[in-house]
Design a protein around this motif. Structure first.
Motif, PDB file in Angstrom:
ATOM      1  N   PHE A 179      87.006  78.344  21.407  1.00 57.52           N
ATOM      2  CA  PHE A 179      86.640  77.074  22.030  1.00 57.52           C
ATOM      3  C   PHE A 179      87.714  76.011  21.849  1.00 57.52           C
ATOM      4  CE2 PHE A 179      82.409  78.902  22.409  1.00 57.52           C
ATOM      5  CZ  PHE A 179      82.083  78.470  23.675  1.00 57.52           C
ATOM      6  N   TRP A 180      88.505  76.071  20.783  1.00 57.26           N
ATOM      7  CA  TRP A 180      89.633  75.148  20.688  1.00 57.26           C
ATOM      8  C   TRP A 180      90.719  75.511  21.693  1.00 57.26           C
ATOM      9  CZ3 TRP A 180      89.934  70.444  19.438  1.00 57.26           C
ATOM     10  CH2 TRP A 180      89.077  69.920  18.489  1.00 57.26           C
ATOM     11  N   PHE A 181      90.899  76.786  21.926  1.00 51.91           N
ATOM     12  CA  PHE A 181      91.841  77.193  22.976  1.00 51.91           C
ATOM     13  C   PHE A 181      91.329  76.726  24.338  1.00 51.91           C
ATOM     14  CE2 PHE A 181      94.070  80.320  25.686  1.00 51.91           C
ATOM     15  CZ  PHE A 181      95.357  79.997  25.312  1.00 51.91           C
ATOM     16  N   PHE A 182      90.021  76.801  24.532  1.00 54.61           N
ATOM     17  CA  PHE A 182      89.394  76.299  25.751  1.00 54.61           C
ATOM     18  C   PHE A 182      89.605  74.787  25.869  1.00 54.61           C
ATOM     19  CE2 PHE A 182      85.187  75.209  27.923  1.00 54.61           C
ATOM     20  CZ  PHE A 182      85.655  75.516  29.197  1.00 54.61           C
ATOM     21  N   ALA A 206      84.486  81.520  28.117  1.00 52.80           N
ATOM     22  CA  ALA A 206      85.594  80.600  27.844  1.00 52.80           C
ATOM     23  C   ALA A 206      86.926  81.217  28.265  1.00 52.80           C
ATOM     24  CB  ALA A 206      85.621  80.223  26.369  1.00 52.80           C
ATOM     25  N   SER A 207      87.089  82.525  28.038  1.00 57.61           N
ATOM     26  CA  SER A 207      88.333  83.198  28.436  1.00 57.61           C
ATOM     27  C   SER A 207      88.485  83.228  29.951  1.00 57.61           C
ATOM     28  CB  SER A 207      88.376  84.614  27.880  1.00 57.61           C
ATOM     29  OG  SER A 207      88.332  84.597  26.479  1.00 57.61           O
ATOM     30  N   LEU A 208      87.389  83.455  30.658  1.00 60.72           N
ATOM     31  CA  LEU A 208      87.434  83.452  32.122  1.00 60.72           C
ATOM     32  C   LEU A 208      87.799  82.069  32.657  1.00 60.72           C
ATOM     33  CD1 LEU A 208      86.912  84.844  34.869  1.00 60.72           C
ATOM     34  CD2 LEU A 208      84.535  84.089  34.647  1.00 60.72           C
ATOM     35  N   ILE A 209      87.186  81.029  32.118  1.00 60.34           N
ATOM     36  CA  ILE A 209      87.503  79.673  32.555  1.00 60.34           C
ATOM     37  C   ILE A 209      88.952  79.329  32.210  1.00 60.34           C
ATOM     38  CG2 ILE A 209      86.902  77.231  32.311  1.00 60.34           C
ATOM     39  CD1 ILE A 209      84.839  78.885  33.831  1.00 60.34           C
ATOM     40  N   PHE A 253      91.414  81.408  32.090  1.00 60.62           N
ATOM     41  CA  PHE A 253      92.246  82.116  33.063  1.00 60.62           C
ATOM     42  C   PHE A 253      92.263  81.378  34.403  1.00 60.62           C
ATOM     43  CE2 PHE A 253      92.737  85.350  36.413  1.00 60.62           C
ATOM     44  CZ  PHE A 253      94.020  85.780  36.111  1.00 60.62           C
ATOM     45  N   LEU A 254      91.105  80.907  34.845  1.00 55.35           N
ATOM     46  CA  LEU A 254      91.042  80.165  36.111  1.00 55.35           C
ATOM     47  C   LEU A 254      91.818  78.854  36.028  1.00 55.35           C
ATOM     48  CD1 LEU A 254      87.293  80.766  37.055  1.00 55.35           C
ATOM     49  CD2 LEU A 254      89.327  81.897  38.004  1.00 55.35           C
ATOM     50  N   LEU A 275      99.200  76.877  37.306  1.00 55.92           N
ATOM     51  CA  LEU A 275     100.386  77.515  37.893  1.00 55.92           C
ATOM     52  C   LEU A 275     100.587  77.082  39.334  1.00 55.92           C
ATOM     53  CD1 LEU A 275     100.405  81.183  36.552  1.00 55.92           C
ATOM     54  CD2 LEU A 275     101.975  79.333  36.018  1.00 55.92           C
ATOM     55  N   GLY A 276      99.489  76.993  40.089  1.00 56.72           N
ATOM     56  CA  GLY A 276      99.588  76.520  41.472  1.00 56.72           C
ATOM     57  C   GLY A 276     100.135  75.107  41.548  1.00 56.72           C
ATOM     58  N   VAL A 277      99.679  74.237  40.677  1.00 53.30           N
ATOM     59  CA  VAL A 277     100.179  72.855  40.655  1.00 53.30           C
ATOM     60  C   VAL A 277     101.648  72.817  40.259  1.00 53.30           C
ATOM     61  CG1 VAL A 277      99.960  70.644  39.443  1.00 53.30           C
ATOM     62  CG2 VAL A 277      97.924  71.830  40.216  1.00 53.30           C
TER      63      VAL A 277
END
Length: 196
Positions: free
Chosen positions: A78-81, A152-155, A157-158, A164-166
Motif C-alpha cells: 500500500f505504500w508502493f500504491f 493494488a498491484s493492478l491499479i 500497473f494501470l 508512460l503515455g503522458v
C-alpha cells in the motif's frame, strides 16, 4: 537529513515511509521464519507429543509474528500504491498534491492493511486455529489478504501505463519545441529506478 527544511515535503515523507515499510517487511519475515524454525522446526523431530509443544505461549508468539508479517507485507504494497498515486497526482491530476495532504497517505499506507489483516486474523482464529497459521486449508481466508495486494498491484500497473503515455506525449511535444521539460526527465528517471 531531517535537519534540511528543503527535504520536508510530502514526496520525501512518502519515500521515507515506503523504505520503512520495506525494512519492516524484511524484519517481519525474518522474525516469523525464526519463530517457525524455533518452535516447529527441530522440536517436532525431538518431541513425541506435538500437542504439548503447541502450548498457548509458543503458538501465540508464532501467530503474532505471522500476523505482523502479513501486516508488513500489505503495508509495503500500500505504500508502493501511495507512491504511484502521488506520482500520478503530480503529473496528471491535482489530487492530494498539497503539502497538507500527507495524512491520507498515512492512512492508506499504515491504516488500510489493518482493514484486511484484522478480519484475516479473526477468521484464522475462529476457523483455522492450527499451528502457526502458515497452512491454508480454506483458500477463501487467504484471499482476504491476497486480494488487496493483487488489486493494488493492478491499479499500480494501470497508473504506470497512464504515466508512460503522458511521458511519451510530453517527450514528443518537447522535441517539437526543442527544449526538454525537466519534470518529464525527472519522472522518466524515477520510473526507471523503481523498475530496476
Amino acid at each position: 537529513m531531517s535537519l534540511y527544511r528543503k527535504l520536508h515535503c510530502t514526496r520525501n515523507y512518502i519515500h521515507a515511509n515506503l523504505f520503512l515499510s520495506f525494512i519492516l517487511r524484511a524484519v517481519a519475515v525474518i522474525v516469523k521464519d525464526t519463530m517457525l524454525d524455533r518452535h516447529w522446526g527441530r522440536e517436532i523431530i525431538q518431541q513425541v507429543d506435538v500437542s504439548e509443544m503447541l502450548s498457548h505461549k509458543a503458538a501465540f508468539g508464532c501467530r503474532a509474528a505471522q500476523v505482523m508479517m502479513q501486516y508488513c507485507v500489505l503495508a509495503n504494497h500500500f505504500w508502493f500504491f501511495g507512491e504511484a498515486i502521488y506520482l500520478y497526482s503530480v503529473l496528471i491530476s491535482s489530487v492530494l498534491v498539497d503539502k497538507n495532504k500527507y495524512l491520507p497517505y498515512l492512512f492508506l499506507g499504515w491504516g488500510t492493511p489493518l482493514l484486511f489483516v484484522i478480519p484475516w486474523s479473526v477468521m484464522k482464529l475462529l476457523k483455522e486455529n492450527k499451528e502457526c497459521w502458515g497452512a491454508n486449508e480454506n483458500m477463501n481466508f487467504w484471499w482476504i489478504i491476497r486480494f488487496p495486494i493483487l488489486f493494488a498491484s493492478l491499479i499500480n500497473f494501470l497508473i504506470f501505463i497512464r504515466i508512460l503515455g503522458v511521458i511519451f506525449s510530453k517527450l514528443r511535444a518537447s522535441h517539437q519545441r526543442r527544449y526538454p521539460d525537466y519534470k518529464v526527465r525527472q519522472v522518466t528517471f524515477i520510473i526507471f529506478c523503481y523498475h530496476l
